[in-house]
Design an enzyme around this catalytic site. Structure first.
Site, PDB file in Angstrom:
ATOM      1  CE1 TYR A 126      13.290 -57.317 -60.559  1.00 51.84           C
ATOM      2  CE2 TYR A 126      11.772 -58.305 -59.010  1.00 51.84           C
ATOM      3  CZ  TYR A 126      12.985 -57.715 -59.280  1.00 51.84           C
ATOM      4  OH  TYR A 126      13.889 -57.527 -58.265  1.00 51.84           O
ATOM      5  CE  LYS A 171      22.345 -46.703 -69.237  1.00 52.67           C
ATOM      6  NZ  LYS A 171      23.350 -45.763 -68.739  1.00 52.67           N
ATOM      7  CG  ASP A 203      23.830 -44.345 -65.792  1.00 51.89           C
ATOM      8  OD1 ASP A 203      22.661 -43.950 -65.993  1.00 51.89           O
ATOM      9  OD2 ASP A 203      24.720 -44.225 -66.652  1.00 51.89           O
ATOM     10  CG  ASP A 227      14.894 -55.174 -56.203  1.00 50.32           C
ATOM     11  OD1 ASP A 227      14.506 -55.029 -55.031  1.00 50.32           O
ATOM     12  OD2 ASP A 227      15.621 -56.115 -56.564  1.00 50.32           O
ATOM     13  CG  ASP A 231      18.828 -53.429 -51.436  1.00 46.31           C
ATOM     14  OD1 ASP A 231      17.580 -53.439 -51.425  1.00 46.31           O
ATOM     15  OD2 ASP A 231      19.517 -54.420 -51.114  1.00 46.31           O
TER      16      ASP A 231
END
Ligand code: GGG
Length: 342
Positions: A126, A171, A203, A227, A231
């Site tokens: 970002y 990760k 993951d 982010d 969701d």
């Protein structure tokens, strides 16, 4: 003397202006009843502003925001990079706090869910250092010790006040830049001996969150993963329409719903809960900053009144299985708040 707090307001796009206007009038009403008031100043920003003025966040809007005590923001559409991502970096709002909890009356496939995503908010992919050409595009992934340290401290402090468990998500096996984030988080964690810390690849974190969301307490993540997991987490508690969030730094805070501008939804049918929860987080943060317990009381009243409406299940918006309009929902929240004040 009656306290007056300066609140900059970004109404945003899509359902944004509609849910923001209703939230602002509810906050006004709360202030009248609890002995404080707000000086709301609109800071135009978003897609419609981009179309009109050629910039999504005019300098005058930035001035209004930086001249205020706090900012309340509705969702912005396609110009999120120029508005919220820019503001997070410019104002050093390094912590994005996103709580996810089963709410009364909100159907979910899971029960006992109660965790917070603590998302680094200023760097990672970002950072907006990108080069996009016809045949190739590059985005720089930035991780610094400074940003990792401050978000880790925020996460561990929060875990220490909660169930004392923190999961570092990264990760680092594939993208070795994340090793710095991971290692710094563990270094900071040494100062919080009462907090149990573990780690997960992102993951696996997504997989575990779907199978076993109850295992999480504080989920500490770099920007992009936070982010995406937000969701997922919103889906776990039933709907993204109920989630509020805080973007906070050392001295300023900006509060917004987790959801986007929902351009295909009629604003009159929008669920304002996420926006109201953002306002509740704003009241809490401002109350602590200004040492004004009336704001803390208003935050509690707002949350409990929304929960009363959800628990009753009589006046619900379509995403929650009801037929009520946004206005009817907000009016019901006001009725519940009024009843609690008597
Ligand atoms: N899918 C939810 C949504 O659109 N949220 C708004 C958003 O993505 N804002 C940018 C961000 O939080 O990074």
């Amino acid at each position: 003397m009656k306290a007056v707090y300066r609140v900059s307001v970004i109404k945003g796009d899509g359902i944004g202006p509609y849910i923001v206007d209703r939230t602002v009038s509810l906050l006004d009403w709360m202030g009248e009843n609890l002995g404080f008031s707000f000086d709301f100043r609109e800071a135009p920003a978003g897609d419609s502003v981009q179309q009109k003025y050629g910039t999504a966040l005019p300098a005058d809007s930035v001035k209004i925001i930086t001249g205020s005590d706090v900012c309340l923001k509705g969702p912005v559409g396609e110009t999120a990079r120029d508005v919220i991502v820019y503001l997070r970096q410019k104002l050093e709002l390094y912590a994005n706090i996103r709580p996810f909890k089963n709410l009364p009356g909100v159907p979910s496939k899971w029960s006992g869910v109660d965790f917070v995503i603590v998302r680094e908010n200023t760097e990672d992919l970002y950072k907006s250092v990108e080069d996009v050409g016809e045949d190739h595009a590059v985005a720089l992934l930035v991780i610094t010790r400074k940003a990792s340290e401050r978000i880790a401290k925020t996460g561990f402090e929060m875990a220490a006040l909660r169930r004392k468990k923190l999961t570092v998500v990264h990760k680092a096996n594939v993208v070795i830049a994340y090793r710095l984030f991971r290692n710094v988080c563990f270094e900071v964690g040494k100062k919080f001996s009462d907090v149990a810390v573990d780690e997960m690849y992102v993951d696996n974190a997504a997989y575990q969150m779907v199978l076993n969301p109850q295992i999480f307490d504080v989920v500490l993540t770099p920007n992009m993963f936070g982010d995406i997991l937000s969701d997922l987490a919103a889906g776990i508690v039933g709907t993204i329409g109920v989630a509020g969030s805080a973007n906070v730094g050392e001295s300023f805070g900006l509060f917004e719903p987790v959801h986007g501008s929902a351009p295909t939804l009629k604003p009159e049918n929008a669920n304002p809960t996420g926006m109201l929860m953002a306002a509740k987080m704003m009241l809490e943060w401002l109350g602590a900053k200004k040492n004004d317990s009336r704001l803390g009381k208003a935050a509690q009243l707002l949350e409990q009144s929304v929960f009363d409406v959800l628990r009753d299940g009589k006046v619900l918006t379509a995403d929650l299985g009801g037929h009520a309009s946004c206005d009817e929902f907000v009016e019901e929240v006001k009725k519940k708040a009024f009843a609690r004040l008597r």
